[in-house]
Write a protein that holds these residues in place. Structure first.
Motif, PDB file in Angstrom:
ATOM      1  N   LEU A  20       0.836  -1.200   0.000  1.00  0.00           N
ATOM      2  CA  LEU A  20       0.000   0.000   0.000  1.00  0.00           C
ATOM      3  C   LEU A  20       0.870   1.249   0.000  1.00  0.00           C
ATOM      4  O   LEU A  20       1.647   1.467   0.933  1.00  0.00           O
ATOM      5  CB  LEU A  20      -0.929   0.039   1.217  1.00  0.00           C
ATOM      6  CG  LEU A  20      -1.783   1.306   1.338  1.00  0.00           C
ATOM      7  CD1 LEU A  20      -2.791   1.395   0.203  1.00  0.00           C
ATOM      8  CD2 LEU A  20      -2.475   1.354   2.678  1.00  0.00           C
ATOM      9  N   THR A  21       0.748   2.011  -1.057  1.00  0.00           N
ATOM     10  CA  THR A  21       1.399   3.310  -1.141  1.00  0.00           C
ATOM     11  C   THR A  21       0.311   4.321  -1.459  1.00  0.00           C
ATOM     12  O   THR A  21      -0.431   4.170  -2.435  1.00  0.00           O
ATOM     13  CB  THR A  21       2.499   3.324  -2.226  1.00  0.00           C
ATOM     14  OG1 THR A  21       3.493   2.366  -1.858  1.00  0.00           O
ATOM     15  CG2 THR A  21       3.137   4.694  -2.349  1.00  0.00           C
ATOM     16  N   ALA A  22       0.206   5.338  -0.619  1.00  0.00           N
ATOM     17  CA  ALA A  22      -0.820   6.376  -0.793  1.00  0.00           C
ATOM     18  C   ALA A  22      -0.140   7.736  -0.856  1.00  0.00           C
ATOM     19  O   ALA A  22       0.761   8.028  -0.076  1.00  0.00           O
ATOM     20  CB  ALA A  22      -1.816   6.341   0.358  1.00  0.00           C
ATOM     21  N   ARG A  23      -0.621   8.557  -1.802  1.00  0.00           N
ATOM     22  CA  ARG A  23      -0.077   9.900  -1.910  1.00  0.00           C
ATOM     23  C   ARG A  23      -1.209  10.922  -2.034  1.00  0.00           C
ATOM     24  O   ARG A  23      -2.325  10.591  -2.433  1.00  0.00           O
ATOM     25  CB  ARG A  23       0.902  10.026  -3.056  1.00  0.00           C
ATOM     26  CG  ARG A  23       0.296   9.926  -4.433  1.00  0.00           C
ATOM     27  CD  ARG A  23       1.322  10.254  -5.536  1.00  0.00           C
ATOM     28  NE  ARG A  23       0.644  10.687  -6.711  1.00  0.00           N
ATOM     29  CZ  ARG A  23       0.414   9.925  -7.782  1.00  0.00           C
ATOM     30  NH1 ARG A  23       0.869   8.684  -7.826  1.00  0.00           N
ATOM     31  NH2 ARG A  23      -0.248  10.409  -8.795  1.00  0.00           N
ATOM     32  N   LYS A  24      -0.877  12.160  -1.694  1.00  0.00           N
ATOM     33  CA  LYS A  24      -1.811  13.282  -1.784  1.00  0.00           C
ATOM     34  C   LYS A  24      -1.230  14.255  -2.804  1.00  0.00           C
ATOM     35  O   LYS A  24      -0.127  14.778  -2.631  1.00  0.00           O
ATOM     36  CB  LYS A  24      -1.964  13.947  -0.419  1.00  0.00           C
ATOM     37  CG  LYS A  24      -2.888  15.144  -0.409  1.00  0.00           C
ATOM     38  CD  LYS A  24      -3.154  15.667   0.990  1.00  0.00           C
ATOM     39  CE  LYS A  24      -1.902  16.284   1.573  1.00  0.00           C
ATOM     40  NZ  LYS A  24      -2.151  17.017   2.822  1.00  0.00           N
ATOM     41  N   ASP A  25      -1.972  14.491  -3.872  1.00  0.00           N
ATOM     42  CA  ASP A  25      -1.535  15.392  -4.937  1.00  0.00           C
ATOM     43  C   ASP A  25      -2.267  16.723  -4.874  1.00  0.00           C
ATOM     44  O   ASP A  25      -3.405  16.804  -4.392  1.00  0.00           O
ATOM     45  CB  ASP A  25      -1.816  14.766  -6.318  1.00  0.00           C
ATOM     46  CG  ASP A  25      -0.943  13.560  -6.623  1.00  0.00           C
ATOM     47  OD1 ASP A  25       0.040  13.318  -5.888  1.00  0.00           O
ATOM     48  OD2 ASP A  25      -1.244  12.867  -7.616  1.00  0.00           O
ATOM     49  N   VAL A  26      -1.616  17.732  -5.406  1.00  0.00           N
ATOM     50  CA  VAL A  26      -2.237  19.021  -5.689  1.00  0.00           C
ATOM     51  C   VAL A  26      -2.138  19.201  -7.193  1.00  0.00           C
ATOM     52  O   VAL A  26      -1.043  19.098  -7.768  1.00  0.00           O
ATOM     53  CB  VAL A  26      -1.543  20.183  -4.949  1.00  0.00           C
ATOM     54  CG1 VAL A  26      -2.182  21.517  -5.329  1.00  0.00           C
ATOM     55  CG2 VAL A  26      -1.584  19.979  -3.442  1.00  0.00           C
ATOM     56  N   CYS A  27      -3.282  19.438  -7.838  1.00  0.00           N
ATOM     57  CA  CYS A  27      -3.335  19.509  -9.294  1.00  0.00           C
ATOM     58  C   CYS A  27      -4.005  20.800  -9.748  1.00  0.00           C
ATOM     59  O   CYS A  27      -4.762  21.426  -9.000  1.00  0.00           O
ATOM     60  CB  CYS A  27      -4.114  18.323  -9.850  1.00  0.00           C
ATOM     61  SG  CYS A  27      -3.447  16.715  -9.369  1.00  0.00           S
ATOM     62  N   GLU A  28      -3.739  21.145 -11.016  1.00  0.00           N
ATOM     63  CA  GLU A  28      -4.395  22.291 -11.635  1.00  0.00           C
ATOM     64  C   GLU A  28      -5.077  21.824 -12.910  1.00  0.00           C
ATOM     65  O   GLU A  28      -4.463  21.148 -13.744  1.00  0.00           O
ATOM     66  CB  GLU A  28      -3.368  23.377 -11.961  1.00  0.00           C
ATOM     67  CG  GLU A  28      -3.983  24.624 -12.556  1.00  0.00           C
ATOM     68  CD  GLU A  28      -2.939  25.693 -12.858  1.00  0.00           C
ATOM     69  OE1 GLU A  28      -3.330  26.729 -13.434  1.00  0.00           O
ATOM     70  OE2 GLU A  28      -1.754  25.499 -12.553  1.00  0.00           O
ATOM     71  N   THR A  29      -6.353  22.161 -13.055  1.00  0.00           N
ATOM     72  CA  THR A  29      -7.102  21.806 -14.252  1.00  0.00           C
ATOM     73  C   THR A  29      -6.727  22.761 -15.383  1.00  0.00           C
ATOM     74  O   THR A  29      -6.162  23.844 -15.136  1.00  0.00           O
ATOM     75  CB  THR A  29      -8.613  21.866 -13.994  1.00  0.00           C
ATOM     76  OG1 THR A  29      -8.977  23.225 -13.750  1.00  0.00           O
ATOM     77  CG2 THR A  29      -9.022  20.973 -12.821  1.00  0.00           C
ATOM     78  N   PRO A  30      -7.031  22.419 -16.640  1.00  0.00           N
ATOM     79  CA  PRO A  30      -6.700  23.305 -17.750  1.00  0.00           C
ATOM     80  C   PRO A  30      -7.298  24.717 -17.625  1.00  0.00           C
ATOM     81  O   PRO A  30      -6.730  25.679 -18.135  1.00  0.00           O
ATOM     82  CB  PRO A  30      -7.263  22.577 -18.976  1.00  0.00           C
ATOM     83  CG  PRO A  30      -7.247  21.144 -18.594  1.00  0.00           C
ATOM     84  CD  PRO A  30      -7.570  21.140 -17.118  1.00  0.00           C
TER      85      PRO A  30
END
Length: 186
Positions: A20-30
């Motif tokens: 189990l590897t879990a990550r938290k991302d911050v993304c930007e939509t187009p």
């Protein structure tokens, strides 16, 4: 078509372990919206396959699945190891370990994602034909697997009766039946 891909601004690993590897991302939509947090589970790719003996019987396996707390019937499957050079190699290895069978042909059927919204891996599906038992199983320390041989008609009845619980396995069986021109929707 417009590009709908998100831009990854940052990632933070919350947990890293073999299974189990879990990550938290911050993304930007187009269009510039920030999506935060977006959680992703990372796994190695998986393989599964409908395996057939020389005389056309399906090689199924029964094993306990703790997530649903049931013993269920499945097709042979497993996780790709980092040392596996290809999905086909991983499938052949898993078939030998779980069933003790060797196969004349391992036919790729394509790849699917269990949940592309939250997991990063693919499941590579195969049809293995011409199976011959060449040795005993070589199971992992936490595996107890019973090999079950059944006719193609019995396998199709399991599907019709909704008795195969693992959705990725059902998908593979459908692709294999299409490949074999044996998909009957009656």
């Amino acid at each position: 078509m417009n590009n709908m891909d998100w831009k990854l601004l940052s990632s933070e690993y919350l947990h890293r372990d073999t299974w189990l590897t879990a990550r938290k991302d911050v993304c930007e939509t187009p269009d510039g919206r920030i999506v935060e947090p977006y959680y992703v589970l990372e796994y190695n790719d998986w393989v599964n396959g409908l395996a057939l003996t020389e005389d056309g019987q399906a090689i199924m396996i029964r094993q306990y699945r703790h997530g649903v707390r049931k013993t269920i019937i499945e097709i042979p499957a497993g996780t790709m190891d980092d040392t596996d050079p290809s999905p086909a190699f991983a499938m052949e290895r898993e078939l030998m370990e779980e069933t003790g069978y060797s196969f004349k042909e391992i036919i790729p059927l394509g790849s699917v994602s269990a949940n592309p919204g939250s997991t990063n891996n693919l499941t590579h599906m195969f049809l293995a034909t011409g199976g011959v038992k060449v040795r005993e199983q070589q199971l992992d320390h936490n595996e107890q697997i019973e090999v079950v041989l059944m006719s193609m008609e019995e396998l199709q009845q399991l599907i019709k009766d909704n008795q195969l619980l693992q959705s990725l396995h059902v998908t593979c069986v459908f692709y294999a039946l299409m490949h074999l021109n044996r998909l009957q929707m009656k």
